[in-house]
Design a protein around this motif. Structure first.
Motif, PDB file in Angstrom:
ATOM      1  N   ASP A  12       1.006  -4.235  -2.458  1.00  0.00           N
ATOM      2  CA  ASP A  12       1.666  -4.154  -1.152  1.00  0.00           C
ATOM      3  C   ASP A  12       2.235  -2.751  -0.956  1.00  0.00           C
ATOM      4  N   ASN A  13       2.575  -2.431   0.272  1.00  0.00           N
ATOM      5  CA  ASN A  13       3.224  -1.147   0.565  1.00  0.00           C
ATOM      6  C   ASN A  13       4.651  -1.403   1.066  1.00  0.00           C
TER       7      ASN A  13
ATOM      8  N   ALA B  94       8.662  -8.119  -0.773  1.00  0.00           N
ATOM      9  CA  ALA B  94       8.158  -6.782  -0.425  1.00  0.00           C
ATOM     10  C   ALA B  94       8.384  -6.444   1.041  1.00  0.00           C
TER      11      ALA B  94
ATOM     12  N   GLY C 287       5.953   0.594  -2.286  1.00  0.00           N
ATOM     13  CA  GLY C 287       5.198  -0.602  -2.633  1.00  0.00           C
ATOM     14  C   GLY C 287       5.010  -0.848  -4.112  1.00  0.00           C
TER      15      GLY C 287
ATOM     16  N   GLY D   5       3.706  -4.263   7.113  1.00  0.00           N
ATOM     17  CA  GLY D   5       3.022  -3.674   5.972  1.00  0.00           C
ATOM     18  C   GLY D   5       1.633  -4.232   5.755  1.00  0.00           C
TER      19      GLY D   5
END
Length: 205
Positions: free
Chosen positions: A154-155, A127, A196, A134
């Motif tokens: 997550d982003n 990610a 994400g 992030g």
């Protein structure tokens, strides 16, 4: 007789913990001596999986209740270990946790620990590529219907459009798939490119 059995169980957990710790050390030494980055990462991930189980036995060897651990403390320790393994600092990937205390017995704890380990590790690996900054959010809650809900969000960069966990043959994905099946759980996910991914695992206590 009961006190003797408790002492024996604690000693057993202590010995299992020590044996696993020895294997961890061997994997760590090997990873430090391995020049190939791909091979080194495989060894680091294997050490992380072992460590997630080692911590359980360490906590069980000290706890009054030999069949339960403090899930909140355990998850915080696991996250710290994975963060250290990836040399992350809080300026790069910020970790946010919302963990409720949930009673899980040992039959659930080990597969749960490994599932969580894989999901967090995958977020760090995929990610946040190329030193991307992030936020990684981890939550655990017990629902009204005796179900437990785990979420890892997550982003980061998002999943590839053709992502399908049932068809991917990577070791981490296979492990997640088999362990969720073992606890009779369910995996759901959603992702948006550049914004994400969230993985949700639900299972009965």
């Amino acid at each position: 007789a009961l006190n003797r059995n408790i002492l024996l169980m604690r000693e057993m957990n202590h010995r299992v913990k020590n044996n696993l710790a020895t294997i961890q050390s061997l994997l760590r030494i090997q990873s430090q001596q391995t020049m190939d980055e791909k091979s080194r990462m495989v060894l680091i991930e294997s050490e992380s999986r072992l460590k997630s189980i080692t911590h359980l036995h360490q906590m069980l060897s000290k706890d009054v209740d030999l069949n339960k651990v403090n899930v909140v403390s355990y998850i915080h320790k696991l996250v710290n270990d994975i963060t250290s393994a990836f040399d992350n600092d809080t300026t790069k990937i910020k970790i946010e946790m919302d963990i409720q205390e949930v009673d899980l017995d040992m039959n659930i704890l080990v597969p749960f620990a490994l599932i969580l380990n894989e999901l967090i590790t995958n977020a760090f690996k995929y990610a946040f590529k190329d030193n991307r900054k992030g936020i990684l959010k981890i939550s655990l809650a017990e629902l009204n219907n005796n179900q437990v809900a785990l979420s890892v969000q997550d982003n980061g960069v998002g999943l590839p459009p053709d992502f399908d966990p049932e068809k991917i043959d990577s070791l981490g994905t296979i492990i997640i798939r088999l362990l969720i099946e073992q606890i009779k759980g369910e995996l759901k996910y959603s992702s948006e490119p550049g914004k994400g991914t969230i993985f949700k695992v639900s299972f009965n206590k």
